[in-house]
Structure formats: C-alpha cells, structure tokens
Design an enzyme around this catalytic site. Structure first.
Site, PDB file in Angstrom:
ATOM      1  N   GLY A 152      45.202  42.610  36.928  1.00  0.00           N
ATOM      2  CA  GLY A 152      46.580  42.808  36.483  1.00  0.00           C
ATOM      3  C   GLY A 152      47.338  41.496  36.556  1.00  0.00           C
ATOM      4  O   GLY A 152      46.840  40.501  37.103  1.00  0.00           O
ATOM      5  N   SER A 226      42.085  38.063  36.847  1.00  0.00           N
ATOM      6  CA  SER A 226      40.941  38.218  35.916  1.00  0.00           C
ATOM      7  C   SER A 226      41.399  38.650  34.531  1.00  0.00           C
ATOM      8  O   SER A 226      41.165  39.780  34.118  1.00  0.00           O
ATOM      9  CB  SER A 226      39.894  39.189  36.479  1.00  0.00           C
ATOM     10  OG  SER A 226      40.447  40.350  37.051  1.00  0.00           O
TER      11      SER A 226
END
Ligand code: ADP
Length: 315
Positions: A152, A226
């Site tokens: 996120g 990520s």
C-alpha cells in the site's frame, strides 16, 4: 513441448545462466531483476536479467555503461532462468541460440536476444538436498510458514497494522517475524535507492528473505510499499500455493497525504524528494489480493482482527 532431440555425438549444452546480447523493443525500459518469460524454440521458461554489463552505441559500436536498457537499445547482460534449457550459441545455431523475452503481465514481446555462452557457475552450483525439511520444521513449530505481504501507499497503515497483527499472533504462541521496509533499508538494502531498478531489487531481496524465514517455519509479515505488480507476483511465486497472502492496505492518496506521518508527502510535493510513490512514481494496486483492508472504513484494531481471522480460517 520444449524438449530437444539430438545426436549423441554432438548434443547441445544444457544450462540455466548465460551471457547474451539483448535488443530491447518495449516502451517500458528493461528492469534488472524483474521476472520475464524467455521463449527459445518451443520452450518457455521464467527469466531475469542482471544489470547490463554494457550497452552498445549502434553508430560507433562503442561500449557504454548502462543501468537499464531503453527502447531500441542493445546491451550485453547475464540471464538467469528458472529451469535449465538445451541451447547452442547463436553464432553456431540460430534456432537454439535466439530467444525473445515476454512481459508476464501484458504478454508483449519486450526483447529479442542471442545467447553467447553458459556461465560456468550454472554448471558448478547445485541445490543441496537437506534432511530437515519444511514439513519437519512445521511439525516442530506447530504451524507451517507463511508470508503475509502488506502492500500500500506510504502512510496507508501497513506498519501500524502489521505490528498489531504480529502482537496478536505472538500472544497466541505463533512464531512470527516482521520485515519492515524502512528497517530492512537500514541494513540488507542500504545500498538501494528509490529508482525503478532499485525498487525491483529491494523487493527481490525481501521476497527471498521472507521465503527463507517461511521455510524455517515462521509466519512472516512483510510491510513494504511494493508498488509493482510484477515483483509482488514474483514474491508470490517463490512460495508454495496458498502460503502467500497478499493484503492490500487500501488508503486513498488524499488520505495518506493528509496523514503524512513522516512528512514525506510534503517533501515530495515541494520537489525535495524524487520518485515518491503516488506522486511521481506509480503505485499499481493489487487486482486480486487475498485480503483488502479499507483503512478509511476500519480502525487499525479492526484491520488486524480481519487479518488474523482470515489466517485462522485458512490454516
Ligand atoms: P505505512 O507503514 O503504510 O507507511 P504507517 O503505519 O507508518 O504507514 O502509518 C499510518 C498512519 O496512519 C499511522 O500514524 C496510523 O496511526 C494512521 N492511521 C489512521 N487510521 C488508520 C487505520 N484505519 N489503519 C491504519 N493506520 C491508520
């Protein structure tokens, strides 16, 4: 499909690591470490490319230093495949020495290439079979290893929620470890920055570490922005089916920016911080995460509860 019949007298070589010339044909630059598919003859295998050794100036044939290859650039790189293939050097056999690379998400052909030779290490490094395996460790731990991957935006709540989830699991006697993006960047990944290349390498290393820890029987919580789908998919594919749980900590950019816990959005907006996810670097939201947490509809405690409940229902 993909097997090769040969005469006994002159068999092709078999290897999984090569030096090759790569001609990049896609608008999106090549990223070292990103997983692609390599198609050679009728065989298709997973492949990743190391940083180019050099690229070639096509007008002067000069060798230039390069971190990546852009559209129409030609470079010499090492390739590492997921499985060994039969091959010949392109100079000797175009059919068994020529390949294309395919993007795993868009299915576009992104490059064409020519194999030069196998790297010697690919013949000399073998996987060591060990007697104490995953199942034995799981039996001793009382549970199998898993990777719970929280992705996120910065400030979405990954660390806050991962911390609560770990406390709950710990209190129940589970064996856990939390890999936090900022913390790992202080040690293992302190040589990496925030360019696309470095983000790919950041995730590759963390995914490998998480895999080793899960192999040791731990429930590993990974709290990393990520931002790219391709690398999250690579992390997933390192794990046995069902042992990788992707959790999207879903917070709108406006809300994350309003929280601005670390003051980073303000810095990014004023131009003091480059390549910031959500501002001038993309975030690719998961399409099918196992769990989606809407932090604007749930408190951190509710989010942690939702994750541990899911884990209990999927042992
Ligand atoms: P990240 O690890 O994703 O960068 P952090 O956990 O460090 O995010 O910061 C998220 C911030 O947002 C914390 O200060 C947290 O208290 C706050 N926050 C507010 N509401 C929520 C929520 N529902 N879930 C998670 N965090 C929340």
């Amino acid at each position: 499909r993909g097997d090769v019949l040969s005469t006994a007298a002159s068999p092709p070589e078999v290897a999984d690591q090569f030096e090759a010339t790569v001609v990049w044909m896609d608008d999106e630059a090549m990223l070292p470490g990103r997983p692609y598919l390599l198609k050679i003859g009728t065989r298709t295998v997973g492949a990743s490319i190391t940083e180019p050794k050099y690229k070639v100036n096509v007008n002067t044939l000069e060798h230039l230093a390069a971190k990546r290859l852009e559209l129409n650039e030609i470079g010499v790189c090492n390739l590492s495949l997921d499985a060994a293939i039969a091959f010949d050097a392109y100079a000797e056999n175009r059919d068994l020495g020529g390949f294309i690379l395919i993007d795993r998400i868009s299915n576009r052909t992104v490059a064409a290439g020519m194999l030069h030779f196998a790297l010697r290490r690919s013949q000399n490094i073998h996987w060591q079979a060990l007697d104490i395996d995953r199942a034995a460790r799981a039996a001793q731990m009382g549970h199998g290893g898993k990777v719970v991957w929280l992705t996120g935006l910065s400030g979405a709540g990954k660390s806050t929620i991962a911390n609560l989830v770990e406390k709950k699991l710990y209190a129940e006697g589970r064996h856990t470890y939390l890999l936090d993006g900022d913390n790992v960047r202080h040690g293992l990944n302190k040589d990496l920055g925030f360019t696309d290349e470095d983000r790919v390498e950041n995730i590759r290393r963390v995914a490998e570490v998480a895999k080793l820890m899960a192999d040791a029987g731990l429930i590993v919580l990974v709290s990393f922005i990520s931002p790219f789908r391709a690398e999250r998919r690579m992390a997933r594919e390192l794990m046995p089916e069902g042992d990788f749980i992707e959790v999207h900590i879903d917070t709108s950019l406006a809300e994350a920016e309003r929280r601005d816990v670390k003051g980073l959005y303000a810095k990014a907006r004023s131009g003091q911080l480059k390549n910031f996810t959500g501002i001038d670097s993309p975030y690719e939201a998961p399409e099918n995460p196992e769990i989606r947490i809407d932090t604007q509809a749930m408190t951190p405690a509710q989010a942690a509860e939702a994750i541990t409940t899911w884990l209990e229902a999927h042992p």
